[in-house]
Design a protein around this motif. Structure first.
Motif, PDB file in Angstrom:
ATOM      1  N   ASP A  48       0.826  -1.217   0.000  1.00  0.00           N
ATOM      2  CA  ASP A  48       0.000   0.000   0.000  1.00  0.00           C
ATOM      3  C   ASP A  48       0.856   1.263   0.000  1.00  0.00           C
ATOM      4  N   ARG A  49       2.114   1.111  -0.407  1.00  0.00           N
ATOM      5  CA  ARG A  49       3.048   2.221  -0.632  1.00  0.00           C
ATOM      6  C   ARG A  49       3.348   3.041   0.629  1.00  0.00           C
ATOM      7  N   LYS A  90       3.378   7.063   0.734  1.00  0.00           N
ATOM      8  CA  LYS A  90       2.280   7.809   1.328  1.00  0.00           C
ATOM      9  C   LYS A  90       2.661   8.436   2.667  1.00  0.00           C
TER      10      LYS A  90
END
Length: 492
Positions: A48-49, A90
């Motif tokens: 999910d970065r 993120k």
């Protein structure tokens, strides 16, 4: 800058962090020292970065070593840039302040196109001048940049989301190499390359150069093992491909020229290089000496010698978007005057430069639509490719453009410190007073700022004869009150 100044570039790459230090003498750069830490930041990106804690710690450990070497250098002599992993992570906004604290210098996250420009700058300065077009390819840990240019000027720039670390992790887990996963990696890279294949094919350049660690290690392997007489060749890559499949595991690959720290990322780098040769029609590629860090140094050196790429970009944008040059100059000059009055001796040259650029570009959104043009301006400045500017600098320009007019409620929580409030106020007042787009008739304007209060002294007779401006200033007072600040206009 002092005589023979020392400047430094820090490249926070997705595979390794690099530090390059140089001395400036007689308009030339002399490389003094370099450090490299194999951080493999891209390997720490979760599905999910998010950058995981181990990757963050590896990064901080590397930066602490760099910080010791940079100790004593002035802020303006060091430029640190982050690339793909910090672009996509993120939680980068949480990590970067920690990294800046350890390094002791600001960190700019640059866009892929800006990374490509700086790579070409670094490569081109290490080559003899030639009018022939060159293809420069740089396989990073998380992205690969492609540039066609001649002499010192890049002509075409692209950045693709594929890198030696990300591809090695995704397609070759634990270093295992099979016909299936090698073909998958190559097809994935070829699919990415199809978007640029037409413009970057061998028809558009005379020589191909590889500026990354992946290119250099592949060249070493091919030459030292007799797979190629010079550089990276298509036949040499075919032979290495067979060796990779025969080994079945990159750890069991028995070839000369493969350094231990390059072993984990070799399969991904190879797949990208092989796919590029196939898609772009490359027969041979030579390794280049320069890379991103050298490009950052030359760009930094240019800023000291009034060859700032950011200024070139601003001028190009003004031309491209058909800016009213006279009006932009009026607004920029008055905004600068207000900022100096409000900030006094605390005026920061960097902040004043940002204000000047924002003022000169504040109307580019009119080319989209006059209604709400400040919003269009803000969008362009935030999202356009602006050579020389970091993402943070673009965000600041965008914020000032958005703040130039209208309600301040739209900026809730975005103005982070007093300096931003002052710059926004300076631009708003300059736009307000030059709404009639005329040179004549402005009275003496004396501004002062104390704590959270703006004071503006203005000639009473002039104000009485300018009801539109008086009404606008009254509205301005209300706007700042809603932001927890105050503005007082004093007619004298």
């Amino acid at each position: 800058m002092q005589h023979q100044p020392i400047i430094a570039a820090v490249d926070l790459g997705s595979n390794s962090f690099r530090l390059q230090i140089a001395r400036v003498e007689n308009d030339q750069l002399y490389m003094l020292d370099g450090l490299r830490e194999p951080v493999r930041l891209a390997a720490g990106l979760t599905p999910d970065r998010h950058l995981d804690s181990d990757a963050q710690q590896r990064a901080l450990d590397a930066l602490s070593k760099f910080a010791e070497r940079l100790r004593g250098l002035p802020r303006e002599a060091v430029r640190a840039v982050g690339t793909n992993s910090l672009r996509v992570a993120k939680n980068a906004a949480d990590f970067i302040p920690q990294a800046e604290h350890v390094l002791g210098f600001p960190i700019e996250v640059i866009a892929g196109i800006e990374e490509a420009r700086l790579i070409y700058l670094g490569v081109a300065h290490g080559l003899p001048q030639s009018p022939d077009n060159r293809l420069v390819m740089d396989i990073g840990g998380g992205s690969t940049e492609f540039i066609i240019g001649n002499n010192l000027e890049p002509q075409k720039l692209e950045s693709l989301y594929m890198g030696c670390v990300s591809y090695s992790s995704r397609y070759f887990p634990n270093g295992k190499i099979t016909k299936q996963n090698l073909k998958q990696a190559e097809l994935a890279a070829r699919n990415e390359l199809q978007t640029i294949a037409k413009e970057f094919s061998c028809k558009h350049w005379n020589v191909a150069l590889g500026s990354s660690g992946s290119a250099r290690v592949l060249c070493d392997i091919l030459e030292l093992n007799g797979y190629s007489k010079s550089g990276i060749t298509r036949d040499g890559l075919e032979r290495l491909r067979e060796e990779l499949l025969d080994a079945g595991d990159v750890q069991r690959l028995d070839v000369q020229g493969l350094k231990p720290d390059r072993i984990p990322v070799l399969p991904g780098g190879f797949a990208i290089m092989y796919a590029t040769f196939c898609e772009l029609g490359i027969d041979q590629m030579q390794p280049a000496l320069g890379a991103l860090r050298e490009g950052v140094l030359y760009d930094l050196w240019g800023r000291f010698h009034h060859h700032d790429m950011r200024e070139v970009t601003v001028q190009r944008f003004m031309h491209r978007y058909h800016v009213d040059m006279v009006q932009a100059g009026r607004v920029a000059k008055l905004a600068h005057t207000f900022a100096l009055q409000f900030l006094g001796e605390d005026a920061d040259e960097t902040a004043l430069q940002v204000l000047d650029w924002a003022a000169r570009l504040h109307e580019i959104g009119i080319s989209v639509a006059h209604s709400g043009f400040h919003k269009h301006t803000a969008y362009i400045l935030k999202n356009a490719d602006m050579p020389g500017f970091s993402k943070k600098e673009q965000a600041r320009l965008s914020l000032l453009a958005l703040a130039q007019r209208g309600s301040l409620d739209k900026l809730e929580g975005q103005l982070k410190d007093i300096e931003d409030y002052v710059l926004a106020m300076s631009l708003r007042l300059a736009v307000l007073f030059y709404r009639n787009r005329s040179d004549g008739g402005l009275p003496a304007l004396r501004g002062r700022f104390s704590g959270t209060k703006f004071h503006l002294a203005i000639d009473a007779d002039w104000l009485a004869q300018s009801p539109l401006t008086e009404t606008a200033l009254q509205e301005e007072e209300k706007q700042w009150k809603s932001q927890g600040m105050s503005m007082q206009v004093v007619a004298k």
